[in-house]
Structures are given as C-alpha cells and as structure tokens.
Enzyme design. Structure first.
Site, short mmCIF file in Angstrom:
data_model
loop_
_atom_site.label_atom_id
_atom_site.label_comp_id
_atom_site.label_asym_id
_atom_site.label_seq_id
_atom_site.Cartn_x
_atom_site.Cartn_y
_atom_site.Cartn_z
N GLY A 33 0.92 -1.18 -0.18
CA GLY A 33 -0.07 0.01 -0.04
C GLY A 33 1.09 1.22 0.18
O GLY A 33 2.24 1.22 0.10
N LEU A 34 0.21 2.55 -0.20
CA LEU A 34 1.00 3.69 -0.26
C LEU A 34 1.67 3.93 1.02
O LEU A 34 1.25 3.33 2.18
CB LEU A 34 0.00 4.67 -0.63
CG LEU A 34 -0.73 4.86 -1.87
CD1 LEU A 34 -1.83 5.81 -1.93
CD2 LEU A 34 0.48 5.23 -3.11
N GLY A 36 2.05 5.38 4.39
CA GLY A 36 1.20 6.08 5.23
C GLY A 36 -0.37 5.57 5.30
O GLY A 36 -1.21 5.97 6.01
N GLY A 38 -0.67 2.53 6.47
CA GLY A 38 -1.09 1.88 7.74
C GLY A 38 -0.46 0.43 7.59
O GLY A 38 -0.70 -0.20 8.70
N LYS A 39 0.47 0.25 6.82
CA LYS A 39 0.99 -1.11 6.57
C LYS A 39 1.67 -1.53 8.02
O LYS A 39 1.58 -2.54 8.59
CB LYS A 39 2.06 -1.21 5.48
CG LYS A 39 1.38 -1.08 4.10
CD LYS A 39 2.33 -1.00 3.15
CE LYS A 39 3.68 -0.07 3.18
NZ LYS A 39 3.04 1.38 3.04
N SER A 40 2.80 -0.55 8.37
CA SER A 40 3.51 -0.80 9.66
C SER A 40 2.71 -0.78 11.04
O SER A 40 2.73 -1.76 11.75
CB SER A 40 4.51 0.29 9.79
OG SER A 40 5.43 0.27 8.50
N SER A 107 6.00 -1.77 -1.84
CA SER A 107 6.12 -2.80 -3.10
C SER A 107 4.92 -2.42 -4.16
O SER A 107 4.09 -3.07 -4.32
CB SER A 107 5.86 -4.19 -2.75
OG SER A 107 4.85 -4.53 -1.67
P1 ADP Z 1 2.75 2.88 6.26
O1 ADP Z 1 3.47 1.77 6.91
O2 ADP Z 1 1.85 2.38 5.20
O3 ADP Z 1 3.80 3.68 5.68
P2 ADP Z 1 2.29 3.79 8.70
O4 ADP Z 1 1.81 2.75 9.65
O5 ADP Z 1 3.54 4.24 9.07
O6 ADP Z 1 1.91 3.50 7.39
O7 ADP Z 1 1.32 5.22 9.33
C1 ADP Z 1 0.07 4.98 9.19
C2 ADP Z 1 -0.65 5.90 10.01
O8 ADP Z 1 -2.09 6.10 9.83
C3 ADP Z 1 -0.31 5.99 11.44
O9 ADP Z 1 -0.16 7.10 12.07
C4 ADP Z 1 -1.56 5.46 12.19
O10 ADP Z 1 -1.85 5.68 13.40
C5 ADP Z 1 -2.77 5.94 11.11
N1 ADP Z 1 -4.05 5.06 11.11
C6 ADP Z 1 -5.41 5.72 11.16
N2 ADP Z 1 -6.08 4.88 11.03
C7 ADP Z 1 -5.54 3.33 10.81
C8 ADP Z 1 -5.90 2.10 10.61
N3 ADP Z 1 -7.34 2.14 10.47
N4 ADP Z 1 -5.07 1.33 10.32
C9 ADP Z 1 -3.81 1.59 10.11
N5 ADP Z 1 -3.25 2.91 10.52
C10 ADP Z 1 -3.99 4.06 10.69
#
Ligand code: ADP
Length: 199
Positions: A33-34, A36, A38-40, A107
């Site tokens: 996914g993009l 931000g 929520g992957k991590s 990815s």
């Molecule tokens: P990625 O790993 O995809 O780059 P991150 O996990 O670092 O993204 O960041 C996702 C952000 O979105 C976090 O600040 C998280 O708290 C917020 N968020 C809000 N709602 C959700 C959700 N339902 N699932 C995952 N993250 C969420």
C-alpha cells in the site's frame, strides 16, 4: 546457480518439523500500500496480538531492512526490485524455519509483488492490500514525506511522481479510512488465523 554451490535443504530438519515445534503454520503476510496507508501500524499491532496468542513471528520493514541487508540500495525502480528480491529470500528462510513473517513494504508494482510471490511460493505468500486513498495518506503524512515529495525534494515518490499499481486480486483488502487501527488489525487477524493455526 553456481556449479560449486550445493543446497543442503534436503539434509537438514524440514519445515514441517519446525512448524510442529512452534505449533503453527508459517506464512509470509505481505502488506502492500501507499506510504502512510497503515502497513507498519497494522503489522505492529498484529505482531503483539499474535505473540500474545502464542505465535512466533518476525516483522520485516524498511527500518530493519533498508538499514541492514539493503543499505546499499536506492529507490530507483531497479533497486526497489532488488530490495524486494532480497526481502523475499530472507522471508523464505524465516518461512522454512517455521516463523510467520509480517512484511510491510510499499512494493508498488504488480511485477515486483509477483516476483516476491514466486520466490516465497504461491501457497505461502499472503497479499494484504492496505487500501487507503492517497488524499488520506497525504493528510496523515506520518513522516512528512508527501510534503517533501510535493516540494520536489524527494523524486520518484510512490503516489506522487512514481506509480502505485493496486493488487488486482489480493488475498485480503483492508480499507483503513474510518476504521481504528485495532479494527483494521483484527480484520487481518481473523482472515489469517485459519491459515496459521496448526490443525
Ligand atoms: P505505512 O507503514 O503504510 O507507511 P504507517 O503505519 O507508518 O504507514 O502510518 C499509518 C498512519 O495512519 C499511522 O499514523 C496510524 O496511526 C494512522 N491510522 C489511522 N487509522 C488507521 C488504521 N485503521 N489502520 C492503520 N493505520 C491507521
């Protein structure tokens, strides 16, 4: 393969025995996914949840990969491919050791994820599409990267000036918009439990 390299996988304990020892089926859960999306965050929640339920897992993400085994790679398309190739090979080793892998990597292309799937194995690669609209990811801008990309300070940023190809038929799709982290993570948990549970 080089002539003088002889894989010894058939002479060592096999995966079944290790899975039995750990009382779980090993899989590679691949979050795409993009930035931000929520992957991590989902993978980290899930790691704790699975651990508390008695599962043995390893989390792989940019932090432990890009600073280590892939610290010589850039974000060019070619290097992104090499990054994912190495991650896939590492995941395969964990899988063979009976460990469940939680991988969170943008990815971005279908080809890159197809390569990962081929290395890891069709049955063991579980594609999880964290589907969050670009506008929401950009509003969250967790690491301030979108702002930099919009300002032209980062080139080739996925979603801004580098494409993201959404999975066509992911095993699991999570729409995080309007969901709490816990709700998203539990949705993934419920899907994967039957896959990792020892019969
Ligand atoms: P990625 O790993 O995809 O780059 P991150 O996990 O670092 O993204 O960041 C996702 C952000 O979105 C976090 O600040 C998280 O708290 C917020 N968020 C809000 N709602 C959700 C959700 N339902 N699932 C995952 N993250 C969420």
């Amino acid at each position: 393969m080089a002539e003088n390299i002889h894989p010894i996988f058939d002479r060592i304990l096999d995966r079944n025995q290790k899975e039995g020892f750990l009382n779980q089926r090993s899989k590679v859960l691949w979050f795409t996914g993009l930035s931000g999306s929520g992957k991590s965050t989902i993978a980290e929640f899930l790691e704790k949840k699975l651990f508390s339920e008695g599962y043995f897992i390893q989390l792989l993400d940019g932090d432990n990969i890009r600073t280590g085994i892939c610290n010589n790679l850039t974000f060019s398309l070619e290097d992104r491919q090499e990054n994912i190739r190495r991650i896939s090979e590492v995941s395969k080793l964990f899988k063979e050791a009976g460990v469940i892998c939680l991988n969170s990597f943008v990815s971005p292309t279908i080809d890159i994820r197809q390569m990962a799937k081929e290395i890891i194995g069709n049955e063991d690669f579980i594609e999880i599409f964290v589907n969050t609209p670009l506008e929401i990811c950009e509003q969250r801008d967790v690491k301030g990267l979108y702002k930099k990309a919009r300002a032209g300070e980062i080139k080739g940023f996925t979603g801004i000036d580098s494409p993201y190809e959404a999975p066509v038929n992911p095993d699991i799709e999570i729409k995080t918009e309007g969901q709490t982290v816990e709700e998203s993570a539990i949705e993934v948990f419920n899907h994967i439990l039957p896959l990792i549970k020892m019969d």
